[in-house]
Design a protein around this motif. Structure first.
Motif, short mmCIF file in Angstrom:
data_model
loop_
_atom_site.label_atom_id
_atom_site.label_comp_id
_atom_site.label_asym_id
_atom_site.label_seq_id
_atom_site.Cartn_x
_atom_site.Cartn_y
_atom_site.Cartn_z
N LEU A 66 0.85 -1.35 0.16
CA LEU A 66 0.18 -0.17 -0.26
C LEU A 66 0.83 1.15 -0.49
CD1 LEU A 66 -2.18 -1.16 2.81
CD2 LEU A 66 -2.87 -1.71 0.43
N GLN A 67 0.36 2.30 -1.07
CA GLN A 67 1.01 3.37 -1.31
C GLN A 67 0.88 4.96 -1.11
OE1 GLN A 67 3.57 2.50 -4.19
NE2 GLN A 67 5.68 1.85 -3.40
N SER A 68 0.74 5.90 -0.75
CA SER A 68 0.94 7.07 -0.71
C SER A 68 1.74 7.93 -0.42
CB SER A 68 -0.44 7.31 0.15
OG SER A 68 -1.31 8.59 0.38
N ILE A 69 1.74 9.05 -1.15
CA ILE A 69 2.61 10.27 -1.16
C ILE A 69 2.16 10.96 -0.22
CG2 ILE A 69 3.65 11.81 -2.56
CD1 ILE A 69 4.09 9.27 -3.17
N GLY A 70 0.79 11.79 -0.19
CA GLY A 70 0.52 13.01 1.16
C GLY A 70 -0.94 12.89 1.01
N PRO A 82 -4.04 -9.66 4.66
CA PRO A 82 -2.91 -10.77 4.44
C PRO A 82 -1.78 -10.99 5.23
CG PRO A 82 -2.49 -8.28 3.39
CD PRO A 82 -3.88 -7.85 4.26
N ARG A 83 -1.22 -11.83 4.53
CA ARG A 83 0.08 -12.55 5.81
C ARG A 83 0.94 -11.44 6.01
NH1 ARG A 83 3.90 -13.33 9.23
NH2 ARG A 83 4.83 -15.12 9.06
N ARG A 84 1.47 -10.25 5.50
CA ARG A 84 2.86 -9.63 5.24
C ARG A 84 1.87 -8.05 4.54
NH1 ARG A 84 6.86 -12.52 2.18
NH2 ARG A 84 7.58 -11.03 2.49
N LEU A 85 2.14 -7.53 5.20
CA LEU A 85 1.79 -5.89 4.16
C LEU A 85 3.15 -4.84 4.69
CD1 LEU A 85 -1.92 -4.65 6.41
CD2 LEU A 85 -1.38 -4.27 4.16
N HIS A 86 3.33 -4.04 3.32
CA HIS A 86 5.01 -3.26 3.46
C HIS A 86 3.56 -1.94 2.48
CE1 HIS A 86 8.38 -2.05 1.65
NE2 HIS A 86 7.59 -1.38 1.24
N ILE A 87 3.68 -1.19 4.02
CA ILE A 87 2.85 -0.17 3.64
C ILE A 87 4.47 1.55 3.83
CG2 ILE A 87 1.53 1.83 5.33
CD1 ILE A 87 0.27 -0.66 6.37
N GLU A 88 4.13 2.16 2.71
CA GLU A 88 5.17 4.02 3.04
C GLU A 88 3.88 4.35 2.42
OE1 GLU A 88 7.24 3.27 -0.81
OE2 GLU A 88 8.09 1.30 -0.82
N SER A 89 4.55 5.59 3.41
CA SER A 89 3.61 7.36 3.02
C SER A 89 4.51 8.30 3.21
CB SER A 89 1.93 6.75 3.71
OG SER A 89 1.47 8.45 4.06
N ALA A 90 4.45 9.28 2.26
CA ALA A 90 5.57 10.02 2.71
C ALA A 90 4.57 11.23 3.77
CB ALA A 90 5.83 11.60 1.50
N TYR A 91 3.64 11.33 3.59
CA TYR A 91 2.91 12.62 4.46
C TYR A 91 1.79 11.92 4.74
CZ TYR A 91 7.10 15.27 2.14
OH TYR A 91 8.03 15.75 2.11
N LEU A 112 6.75 -0.82 7.91
CA LEU A 112 5.67 0.39 7.44
C LEU A 112 6.93 1.46 7.51
CD1 LEU A 112 3.49 2.68 8.28
CD2 LEU A 112 3.93 2.23 10.47
N TYR A 113 7.09 2.34 6.36
CA TYR A 113 8.02 3.59 5.65
C TYR A 113 7.14 5.03 6.04
CZ TYR A 113 10.81 -0.35 5.36
OH TYR A 113 11.48 -1.78 5.59
N LEU A 114 7.39 5.37 6.98
CA LEU A 114 6.08 6.85 7.22
C LEU A 114 7.51 7.92 7.45
CD1 LEU A 114 2.81 7.22 7.37
CD2 LEU A 114 3.61 7.24 9.80
N ALA A 115 7.07 9.19 6.55
CA ALA A 115 8.38 9.99 6.53
C ALA A 115 8.23 11.17 7.82
CB ALA A 115 8.45 10.47 5.39
N TYR A 116 6.37 11.61 7.56
CA TYR A 116 6.52 12.70 8.16
C TYR A 116 5.02 12.61 8.75
CZ TYR A 116 10.55 15.03 6.65
OH TYR A 116 11.12 15.87 6.47
N GLY A 117 4.32 11.91 8.86
CA GLY A 117 3.13 11.46 8.79
C GLY A 117 2.72 10.68 10.21
#
Length: 174
Positions: A66-70, A82-91, A112-117
């Motif tokens: 699952l990915q989101s920029i803003g 799911p068994r495994r989730l990979h989540i990226e969200s910049a803001y 989970l990769y979350l820059a500022y959010g």
């Protein structure tokens, strides 16, 4: 790492045992084959030996990304986890409510990769969570769910990076 010589961890064995049990529940294996594969999984020493136990079975633990920029990412209600989730969200804001979700696994791994959010993960009553694999520079990680895994109950393992982001894991409110 060479899979032929890499040692098997308890987590590796648990994952394979879960896949074999799921294959039996799906009708892909009979009782005799289930027992044979479980014995092989529990006595495997290398990752290569362990991989052979499920090589011909469909793996239900593919990573869902699952990915989101803003914007926001939200999952709630009756959804398949799911068994495994990979989540990226910049803001953006991430909200995963597992309290009424369909979860067919005893462990869910979330990268989970979350820059500022801000991310909130709501776990069902009785579930545990571990955030030891989360790195944070200026962000904050707060886990209000029990950290010790309980037999037969859901365990959520969260890893990833939150340079300036915030993570809250809490049990559902009853």
């Amino acid at each position: 790492m060479n899979p032929a010589t890499a040692r098997v961890s308890d987590g590796d064995r648990d994952r394979v045992v879960e896949l074999v049990q799921q294959a039996y529940a799906d009708g892909r294996l009979d009782q005799e084959e289930l027992e044979r594969r479980l014995e092989r999984a529990l006595t495997s020493v290398s990752l290569q030996e362990l991989d052979l136990v499920t090589a011909d079975l469909p793996h239900h633990d593919e990573v869902v990304k699952l990915q989101s920029i803003g914007g926001g990412l939200k999952r709630s209600g009756d959804w398949n986890v799911p068994r495994r989730l990979h989540i990226e969200s910049a803001y953006g804001r991430v909200r995963l409510d597992l309290s009424r979700a369909v979860i067919r696994h005893t462990q869910v791994d979330i990268a989970l990769y979350l820059a500022y959010g801000h991310a909130t993960i709501i776990v069902p009553a009785g579930a545990s969570a571990n955030t030891d694999g989360v790195r944070s520079a200026w962000g904050r990680v707060s886990c209000k769910a029990p950290g010790r895994r309980r037999p037969g109950e859901l365990h959520v393992q969260v890893t990833g990076e939150l340079p300036y982001g915030h993570l809250l894991i809490r049990p559902t409110r009853t």
